[in-house]
Design a protein around this motif. Structure first.
Motif, short mmCIF file in Angstrom:
data_model
loop_
_atom_site.label_atom_id
_atom_site.label_comp_id
_atom_site.label_asym_id
_atom_site.label_seq_id
_atom_site.Cartn_x
_atom_site.Cartn_y
_atom_site.Cartn_z
N LYS A 106 16.64 86.52 20.33
CA LYS A 106 17.68 86.66 19.31
C LYS A 106 17.21 86.04 18.01
O LYS A 106 16.66 84.94 17.99
N PHE A 107 17.46 86.76 16.91
CA PHE A 107 17.18 86.25 15.57
C PHE A 107 18.49 86.18 14.81
O PHE A 107 19.14 87.20 14.56
N SER A 108 18.90 84.97 14.46
CA SER A 108 20.17 84.76 13.76
C SER A 108 19.90 84.10 12.42
O SER A 108 19.19 83.09 12.35
N LEU A 109 20.46 84.68 11.36
CA LEU A 109 20.25 84.15 10.01
C LEU A 109 21.58 84.07 9.28
O LEU A 109 22.28 85.07 9.12
N TYR A 110 21.92 82.87 8.83
CA TYR A 110 23.14 82.65 8.05
C TYR A 110 22.75 82.00 6.73
O TYR A 110 22.37 80.83 6.69
N CYS A 111 22.83 82.77 5.66
CA CYS A 111 22.53 82.26 4.32
C CYS A 111 23.82 82.24 3.52
O CYS A 111 24.28 83.29 3.04
N SER A 112 24.42 81.09 3.37
CA SER A 112 25.67 80.99 2.63
C SER A 112 25.45 81.09 1.12
O SER A 112 26.40 81.31 0.37
N ARG A 113 24.21 80.98 0.70
CA ARG A 113 23.86 81.03 -0.72
C ARG A 113 22.84 82.15 -0.95
O ARG A 113 22.20 82.61 0.00
N PRO A 114 22.69 82.59 -2.16
CA PRO A 114 21.73 83.67 -2.45
C PRO A 114 20.33 83.31 -1.97
O PRO A 114 19.91 82.16 -2.04
N THR A 115 19.61 84.30 -1.47
CA THR A 115 18.24 84.08 -1.00
C THR A 115 17.35 85.17 -1.56
O THR A 115 17.81 86.23 -2.01
N ASN A 116 16.07 84.92 -1.55
CA ASN A 116 15.09 85.89 -2.03
C ASN A 116 15.04 87.08 -1.09
O ASN A 116 14.68 86.95 0.08
N LEU A 117 15.42 88.27 -1.57
CA LEU A 117 15.53 89.43 -0.70
C LEU A 117 14.17 89.90 -0.19
O LEU A 117 14.07 90.42 0.93
N ALA A 118 13.11 89.71 -0.97
CA ALA A 118 11.78 90.10 -0.51
C ALA A 118 11.40 89.30 0.74
O ALA A 118 10.86 89.86 1.70
#
Length: 462
Positions: A106-118
């Motif tokens: 499982k890969f879980s990612l929670y970014c509550s703030r802007p992140t680099n889309l690349a």
């Protein structure tokens, strides 16, 4: 005397359990596979921190199959929610670089703030190259983000959860998420083309959860859920300050294999149901206030589309809409065995309508969701010309009432049920928490004095 003291000290020492220092850290002695399984349930930030426990733990984290990244665990986040977290992206990159499981569970990612889309797209590509089985994503971007193209055709992916509003484009091939069995998406004012093309393009879809956010600055959405493989569906519709406004939306479901349906909505939308012949479990928690300008007949139409179910839960909002549309023909539920109904300000007056339409009902659960003063109108059916419902006399075996308080509105109902429920085996009442035990005992005694169609009925108050 000194000799006695020495003997006492010797005895105390002998009585102490011996400590085997070799067995003191039993967790560290477990195999790597077991340790990795345990660590797979906690955030990756804490998993990596175990590397400093001892030399034995230095590289254990690199073999953990589940990766869970959450920037909310940062100890000192910037004051502004629009500022990316310093070091978070580097941490994700480093972990993906140093971990070595051939397959990611499982890969879980929670970014509550802007992140680099690349970098975000690189992370997803890396997870897919390692044949990840489950992906869960949330991005706190200020605009809708394109879903990485590789996800659409990933054969390894079985579970996909999109907790933020991604831009989803169904591939021209007509097949989307070919092996995904469990799909959860969040949509903000989706247009018809998104839902019309998305779900029917998922050939393996069995379990679907859709959260739809409605805003008053866009046209009302038309949600279409069509699937030949879908077995479980959950829909949540949330509104933004629309409780006192006339807002509309339409939901169309076509799913011949659907067995379980749950709808939670702040609004009574327009529902069209097709081919729900396999439906067994339905839960409808939909709000409908007396001041709502929406046609209450929509509730009747919805119930007519799901009347093949065996288990049914209706909120007080649905019952209120049914009450306002009482001149309409209530659908028959010939296969219904269990029903749970919320009771709101309308009181109990819709109850006989439901019972007469459920000839094979076995379990009846009533939940008082608010307190009200009973009126003759609400209990007029007790002395009406209507026949006693067939199920109440012949098939109902269990009756449960939640939120009992000993109010005057409850006694006529209890008297009616006990008088005609000849097949009832048990009546269970759950008193409100504020009701003292003494009052509960008195309530039970007063109920036992009521005439009963069956003296074999067990009566309990909890």
């Amino acid at each position: 005397m000194a000799h006695d003291r020495q003997n006492n000290v010797t005895k105390r020492k002998r009585g102490r359990p011996k400590t085997n220092r070799g067995n003191a850290d039993r967790i560290s002695s477990l195999p790597d596979s077991v340790l990795c399984h345990i660590l797979s349930y906690i955030p990756t930030k804490h998993v990596v921190a175990t590397s400093v426990i001892a030399k034995r733990w230095k590289n254990v984290w690199t073999a953990v199959p589940n990766l869970s990244f959450d920037d909310r665990l940062c100890l000192r986040p910037p004051a502004s929610t629009y500022v990316p977290l310093r070091g978070f992206a580097d941490f994700v990159h480093t972990v993906l670089l140093r971990t070595n499981p051939a397959k990611i569970g499982k890969f879980s990612l929670y970014c509550s703030r802007p992140t680099n889309l690349a970098r975000f797209y690189d992370w997803i590509a890396t997870a897919l190259m390692r044949e990840v089985g489950e992906i869960q994503l949330y991005l706190g971007q200020q605009s809708r983000v394109e879903l990485p193209e590789a996800i659409y055709s990933a054969a390894c992916l079985k579970v996909l959860t999109l907790d933020s509003d991604f831009s989803i484009q169904v591939p021209s091939s007509g097949t989307c998420f070919p092996c995904v069995k469990i799909l959860s998406v969040r949509l903000e004012n989706p247009n018809k083309s998104v839902t019309e093309n998305l779900f029917c393009s998922c050939p393996s879809l069995e379990e679907l959860s859709v959260t739809c956010e409605l805003h008053d600055d866009t046209p009302p959405p038309n949600l279409i859920i069509s699937s030949a493989t879908l077995k479980t569906c959950k829909l949540i519709v949330r509104s933004e300050d629309m409780l006192f406004r006339e807002v509309d939306y339409m939901l169309t479901i076509t799913a011949p294999k659907l067995e379980s349906l749950e709808i939670y909505s702040d609004l009574l939308g327009s529902f069209v149901m097709h081919d729900l012949h396999s439906l067994k479990i339905v839960k409808l928690d939909i709000m409908h206030a007396e001041w709502a300008q929406v046609d209450p007949y929509r509730a009747i139409q919805l119930l007519a589309g799901i009347n093949s179910c065996k288990y049914l839960h209706l909120s007080a909002g649905i019952m209120s809409a049914v009450d306002h549309a009482c001149d309409s023909c209530f659908p028959s539920f010939s296969q219904l065995n269990y029903i749970e109904m919320g009771v709101g300000p309308i009181g109990w007056r819709v109850l006989p309508i439901v019972l007469r339409s459920s000839p094979n009902l076995e379990s009846l659960v009533l939940h008082k969701e608010c307190w009200f003063q009973f009126t003759e109108e609400q209990f007029g059916w007790l002395e009406s010309d209507f026949d006693v419902p067939h199920c109440l006399v012949h098939t109902v075996k269990n009756i449960e009432i939640k939120g009992v308080q000993g109010d005057e509105d409850e006694r006529p109902l209890l008297k009616y049920l006990l008088q005609f429920a000849a097949a009832m085996e048990k009546m269970l009442m759950w008193a409100k928490a504020s009701v003292p035990k003494e009052n509960r005992a008195n309530l039970r005694e007063s109920i036992l004095q009521l005439p009963r169609a069956s003296m074999k009925t067990t009566i309990e108050i909890k």
